[in-house]
Design a protein around this motif. Structure first.
Motif, PDB file in Angstrom:
ATOM      1  N   LEU A 176       0.865  -1.182   0.000  1.00  0.00           N
ATOM      2  CA  LEU A 176       0.000   0.000   0.000  1.00  0.00           C
ATOM      3  C   LEU A 176       0.898   1.227   0.000  1.00  0.00           C
ATOM      4  CD1 LEU A 176      -2.762   1.432   0.444  1.00  0.00           C
ATOM      5  CD2 LEU A 176      -2.340   1.198   2.909  1.00  0.00           C
ATOM      6  N   ASP A 177       0.642   2.117  -0.925  1.00  0.00           N
ATOM      7  CA  ASP A 177       1.392   3.376  -0.976  1.00  0.00           C
ATOM      8  C   ASP A 177       0.571   4.449  -0.265  1.00  0.00           C
ATOM      9  OD1 ASP A 177       2.965   5.568  -1.645  1.00  0.00           O
ATOM     10  OD2 ASP A 177       1.938   5.837  -3.569  1.00  0.00           O
ATOM     11  N   PRO A 178       0.968   4.841   0.946  1.00  0.00           N
ATOM     12  CA  PRO A 178       0.163   5.835   1.681  1.00  0.00           C
ATOM     13  C   PRO A 178       0.083   7.170   0.950  1.00  0.00           C
ATOM     14  CG  PRO A 178       1.759   4.776   3.144  1.00  0.00           C
ATOM     15  CD  PRO A 178       2.129   4.393   1.740  1.00  0.00           C
ATOM     16  N   ALA A 179       1.082   7.492   0.150  1.00  0.00           N
ATOM     17  CA  ALA A 179       1.079   8.793  -0.526  1.00  0.00           C
ATOM     18  C   ALA A 179      -0.053   8.895  -1.555  1.00  0.00           C
ATOM     19  CB  ALA A 179       2.432   9.029  -1.200  1.00  0.00           C
ATOM     20  N   SER A 180      -0.258   7.834  -2.315  1.00  0.00           N
ATOM     21  CA  SER A 180      -1.327   7.877  -3.322  1.00  0.00           C
ATOM     22  C   SER A 180      -2.577   7.157  -2.838  1.00  0.00           C
ATOM     23  CB  SER A 180      -0.843   7.219  -4.625  1.00  0.00           C
ATOM     24  OG  SER A 180      -0.571   5.843  -4.407  1.00  0.00           O
ATOM     25  N   GLY A 181      -2.422   6.327  -1.812  1.00  0.00           N
ATOM     26  CA  GLY A 181      -3.564   5.588  -1.263  1.00  0.00           C
ATOM     27  C   GLY A 181      -3.888   4.323  -2.022  1.00  0.00           C
ATOM     28  N   ARG A 182      -3.048   3.927  -3.003  1.00  0.00           N
ATOM     29  CA  ARG A 182      -3.400   2.743  -3.784  1.00  0.00           C
ATOM     30  C   ARG A 182      -2.416   1.596  -3.574  1.00  0.00           C
ATOM     31  NH1 ARG A 182      -3.370   1.750  -9.703  1.00  0.00           N
ATOM     32  NH2 ARG A 182      -2.696  -0.217  -8.801  1.00  0.00           N
ATOM     33  N   LEU A 183      -2.846   0.425  -4.058  1.00  0.00           N
ATOM     34  CA  LEU A 183      -2.015  -0.776  -3.950  1.00  0.00           C
ATOM     35  C   LEU A 183      -1.116  -0.892  -5.177  1.00  0.00           C
ATOM     36  CD1 LEU A 183      -4.847  -3.273  -2.899  1.00  0.00           C
ATOM     37  CD2 LEU A 183      -3.226  -2.134  -1.375  1.00  0.00           C
TER      38      LEU A 183
END
Ligand SMILES: [Fe+2]
Length: 199
Positions: free
Chosen positions: A132-139
């Motif tokens: 999970l990329d917290p910066a973009s919010g996507r997997l």
């Protein structure tokens, strides 16, 4: 004082006899590799803590540099192995809840996500991760080289797939796809979902 812990016994207890076509013999050998990485990380940390800082001109090619590179490698490899062992040995039941929602949102369907993850892992010589990329919010499904850790700053790794020879050679020969299919079929999705941030 915080320390680097070895979780070999916990993983052995959880996984022996429960990893399908991945044999106990492979599992024991693999846990041994992980234990060496943890032990080595501890030794390197102790060495780094004791070491006097070299003169600046002596830093390139120094033992100081080599120890820090190896410390980073051992820690990354140990962390990836910990995640690999955490998500092994599941029932194969499909993911539910928030995790499933996010998979469907970012990949269209669970089937598409798994096909993407499978191709990513087969393209790797060492590790593949779902994170999970917290910066973009996507997997994202990502792959790395043998000495690297997760190649995304701040990424929260959810799944780690070990594609190095030692993970499958004994049980599957060169059939990496058969190993991977066994692996993907036994992902413990509850363990994966437990890594998601609370919303
Ligand atoms: Fe491994």
């Amino acid at each position: 004082m915080p320390t680097i812990s070895d979780q070999t016994d916990l993983f052995r207890k959880k996984l022996l006899g429960k990893t399908g076509k991945i044999s106990d013999k492979t599992l024991e050998m693999h846990l041994g590799i992980y234990a060496v990485q943890v032990r080595r990380a501890k030794e390197l940390l102790a060495a780094v803590e004791k070491e006097d800082l070299p003169e600046e001109g002596a830093l390139p090619g120094s033992l100081f540099r080599a120890n820090r590179l190896d410390l980073s490698y051992c820690l990354c490899a140990a962390r990836s192995h910990e995640l690999y062992f955490q998500i092994l040995g599941g029932s194969g039941a499909a993911p539910q809840g928030k995790l499933r929602e996010w998979i469907d949102r970012d990949f269209g369907s669970l089937g598409r996500f798994l096909r993407d993850l499978r191709a990513t892992a087969l393209a790797s010589d060492s590790w593949a991760w779902s994170c999970l990329d917290p910066a973009s919010g996507r997997l994202f499904n990502l792959l790395g080289d043998p000495r690297g850790g997760l190649p995304l700053w701040g990424g929260l790794p959810l799944i780690a797939l070990d594609m190095e020879d030692h993970a499958f050679l004994l049980d599957f020969g060169q059939d990496r796809a058969a190993y991977l299919d066994s692996l993907l079929g036994q992902i413990d999705w509850e363990a994966v979902a437990s890594r998601l941030p609370l919303l």
